[in-house]
Design a protein around this motif. Structure first.
Motif, PDB file in Angstrom:
ATOM      1  N   LYS A  11      34.163  41.328  32.888  1.00  0.00           N
ATOM      2  CA  LYS A  11      35.459  41.554  32.242  1.00  0.00           C
ATOM      3  C   LYS A  11      35.709  40.549  31.104  1.00  0.00           C
ATOM      4  CE  LYS A  11      37.524  43.762  36.328  1.00  0.00           C
ATOM      5  NZ  LYS A  11      38.698  43.781  37.247  1.00  0.00           N
ATOM      6  N   HIS A  54      44.453  54.199  39.056  1.00  0.00           N
ATOM      7  CA  HIS A  54      45.486  53.181  39.262  1.00  0.00           C
ATOM      8  C   HIS A  54      46.711  53.408  38.376  1.00  0.00           C
ATOM      9  CE1 HIS A  54      42.915  50.857  41.831  1.00  0.00           C
ATOM     10  NE2 HIS A  54      42.018  50.653  40.887  1.00  0.00           N
ATOM     11  N   PHE A  59      50.720  47.309  38.247  1.00  0.00           N
ATOM     12  CA  PHE A  59      49.935  46.425  37.380  1.00  0.00           C
ATOM     13  C   PHE A  59      49.133  47.178  36.320  1.00  0.00           C
ATOM     14  CE2 PHE A  59      47.441  47.224  41.285  1.00  0.00           C
ATOM     15  CZ  PHE A  59      46.289  47.788  40.747  1.00  0.00           C
ATOM     16  N   LEU A  63      46.785  45.639  33.390  1.00  0.00           N
ATOM     17  CA  LEU A  63      45.339  45.798  33.575  1.00  0.00           C
ATOM     18  C   LEU A  63      44.696  46.376  32.305  1.00  0.00           C
ATOM     19  CD1 LEU A  63      42.768  45.852  35.354  1.00  0.00           C
ATOM     20  CD2 LEU A  63      43.563  48.039  36.284  1.00  0.00           C
ATOM     21  N   ARG A  87      29.124  44.478  45.668  1.00  0.00           N
ATOM     22  CA  ARG A  87      30.469  44.112  46.145  1.00  0.00           C
ATOM     23  C   ARG A  87      30.417  42.765  46.872  1.00  0.00           C
ATOM     24  NH1 ARG A  87      34.926  46.963  44.252  1.00  0.00           N
ATOM     25  NH2 ARG A  87      35.994  46.350  46.166  1.00  0.00           N
ATOM     26  N   THR A  93      38.780  41.050  45.766  1.00  0.00           N
ATOM     27  CA  THR A  93      39.533  41.311  44.527  1.00  0.00           C
ATOM     28  C   THR A  93      40.332  40.085  44.096  1.00  0.00           C
ATOM     29  OG1 THR A  93      39.770  43.586  45.310  1.00  0.00           O
ATOM     30  CG2 THR A  93      41.168  42.910  43.465  1.00  0.00           C
ATOM     31  N   ARG A 104      33.632  36.025  42.065  1.00  0.00           N
ATOM     32  CA  ARG A 104      35.070  35.856  41.838  1.00  0.00           C
ATOM     33  C   ARG A 104      35.543  34.472  42.291  1.00  0.00           C
ATOM     34  NH1 ARG A 104      36.625  42.120  43.244  1.00  0.00           N
ATOM     35  NH2 ARG A 104      36.928  42.832  41.110  1.00  0.00           N
ATOM     36  N   ILE A 111      44.010  37.414  40.584  1.00  0.00           N
ATOM     37  CA  ILE A 111      43.739  38.806  40.955  1.00  0.00           C
ATOM     38  C   ILE A 111      43.799  39.716  39.724  1.00  0.00           C
ATOM     39  CG2 ILE A 111      46.144  39.344  41.564  1.00  0.00           C
ATOM     40  CD1 ILE A 111      45.020  41.036  43.906  1.00  0.00           C
ATOM     41  N   ASP A 112      44.547  39.307  38.705  1.00  0.00           N
ATOM     42  CA  ASP A 112      44.671  40.125  37.490  1.00  0.00           C
ATOM     43  C   ASP A 112      43.464  39.943  36.569  1.00  0.00           C
ATOM     44  OD1 ASP A 112      47.460  40.808  38.149  1.00  0.00           O
ATOM     45  OD2 ASP A 112      47.788  38.684  37.762  1.00  0.00           O
ATOM     46  N   ASN A 114      39.951  38.906  37.077  1.00  0.00           N
ATOM     47  CA  ASN A 114      39.040  38.565  38.168  1.00  0.00           C
ATOM     48  C   ASN A 114      37.556  38.768  37.837  1.00  0.00           C
ATOM     49  OD1 ASN A 114      39.056  41.299  38.263  1.00  0.00           O
ATOM     50  ND2 ASN A 114      39.799  41.487  40.362  1.00  0.00           N
TER      51      ASN A 114
HETATM   52  N1  UDP Z   1      44.474  44.471  39.946  1.00  0.00           N
HETATM   53  C1  UDP Z   1      45.507  43.722  39.412  1.00  0.00           C
HETATM   54  N2  UDP Z   1      46.547  43.359  40.245  1.00  0.00           N
HETATM   55  C2  UDP Z   1      46.595  43.709  41.564  1.00  0.00           C
HETATM   56  C3  UDP Z   1      45.516  44.472  42.086  1.00  0.00           C
HETATM   57  C4  UDP Z   1      44.475  44.835  41.259  1.00  0.00           C
HETATM   58  O1  UDP Z   1      45.493  43.397  38.240  1.00  0.00           O
HETATM   59  O2  UDP Z   1      47.553  43.345  42.251  1.00  0.00           O
HETATM   60  C5  UDP Z   1      43.369  44.854  39.059  1.00  0.00           C
HETATM   61  C6  UDP Z   1      42.182  43.914  39.238  1.00  0.00           C
HETATM   62  O3  UDP Z   1      41.592  43.691  37.957  1.00  0.00           O
HETATM   63  C7  UDP Z   1      41.250  44.743  40.103  1.00  0.00           C
HETATM   64  C8  UDP Z   1      41.521  46.158  39.581  1.00  0.00           C
HETATM   65  O4  UDP Z   1      42.932  46.169  39.341  1.00  0.00           O
HETATM   66  O5  UDP Z   1      39.914  44.328  39.970  1.00  0.00           O
HETATM   67  C9  UDP Z   1      41.145  47.280  40.515  1.00  0.00           C
HETATM   68  O6  UDP Z   1      41.733  47.060  41.768  1.00  0.00           O
HETATM   69  P1  UDP Z   1      40.949  47.354  43.118  1.00  0.00           P
HETATM   70  O7  UDP Z   1      41.929  47.235  44.229  1.00  0.00           O
HETATM   71  O8  UDP Z   1      40.196  48.652  42.969  1.00  0.00           O
HETATM   72  O9  UDP Z   1      39.943  46.111  43.259  1.00  0.00           O
HETATM   73  P2  UDP Z   1      38.373  45.915  42.985  1.00  0.00           P
HETATM   74  O10 UDP Z   1      37.666  47.181  43.378  1.00  0.00           O
HETATM   75  O11 UDP Z   1      38.214  45.595  41.518  1.00  0.00           O
HETATM   76  O12 UDP Z   1      38.008  44.742  43.855  1.00  0.00           O
END
Ligand code: UDP
Length: 143
Positions: A11, A54, A59, A63, A87, A93, A104, A111-112, A114
């Motif tokens: 990212k 999403h 968010f 995002l 993963r 996340t 990570r 979390i935003d 990541n």
């Molecule tokens: N995300 C965010 N805030 C949140 C949850 C998710 O900005 O509270 C973003 C974050 O970049 C994350 C993406 O949305 O990687 C997709 O979320 P997902 O739950 O699918 O997580 P991932 O598969 O990336 O672990």
């Protein structure tokens, strides 16, 4: 063990901090092969399309704004159980909950923002690979 393909993004935060090589090293050290790779700067439409599932989340706007804030690296990884393996390499996340030694935990700030994306299932991997790569851009390792 099944040989799978998964889709991965480094990212904008991790690209800006010059972590591309370190992250590729983690993939390769874990036995995953990079069989397609390129740098792209997403448009708003591309980011919205990629994260369409999403679109109703609170968010979503932030995002899309983050994912278009700078260039990203997109890659296809191939190897044994590649979807789950990636993963595990990535970690949770939320970096505050990510296990030690995961990408990570080591490279994400929040979390935003990541650091990495990785497909969560084989079906999404197939869809996400096709979103970014034409068949001819993927190079199986035959020698
Ligand atoms: N995300 C965010 N805030 C949140 C949850 C998710 O900005 O509270 C973003 C974050 O970049 C994350 C993406 O949305 O990687 C997709 O979320 P997902 O739950 O699918 O997580 P991932 O598969 O990336 O672990």
């Amino acid at each position: 063990m099944a040989i799978e393909r998964t889709f991965s993004i480094i990212k904008p935060d991790a690209v800006a901090k010059n972590h591309i090589g370190a992250i590729y090293n983690r993939f390769e050290s874990a036995g995953l092969k990079i069989i397609a790779s390129k740098m792209v700067h997403l448009t708003k439409e591309q980011a919205e399309g990629f994260y369409a599932e999403h679109s109703e989340r609170p968010f979503f706007g932030a995002l899309v704004s983050f994912m278009t804030s700078g260039p990203i690296m997109v890659q296809v990884l191939e190897g044994e159980n590649a979807v789950l393996a990636n993963r595990e390499i990535m970690g949770a996340t939320n970096p505050a909950q990510a296990a030690r030694g995961t990408l990570r935990a080591d490279y994400a700030d929040s979390i935003d923002e990541n650091a990495v994306h990785g497909s969560d299932a084989l079906a999404s991997a197939e869809r996400e690979i096709a979103y970014f790569f034409a068949a001819g851009e993927i190079c199986p390792r035959t020698r």
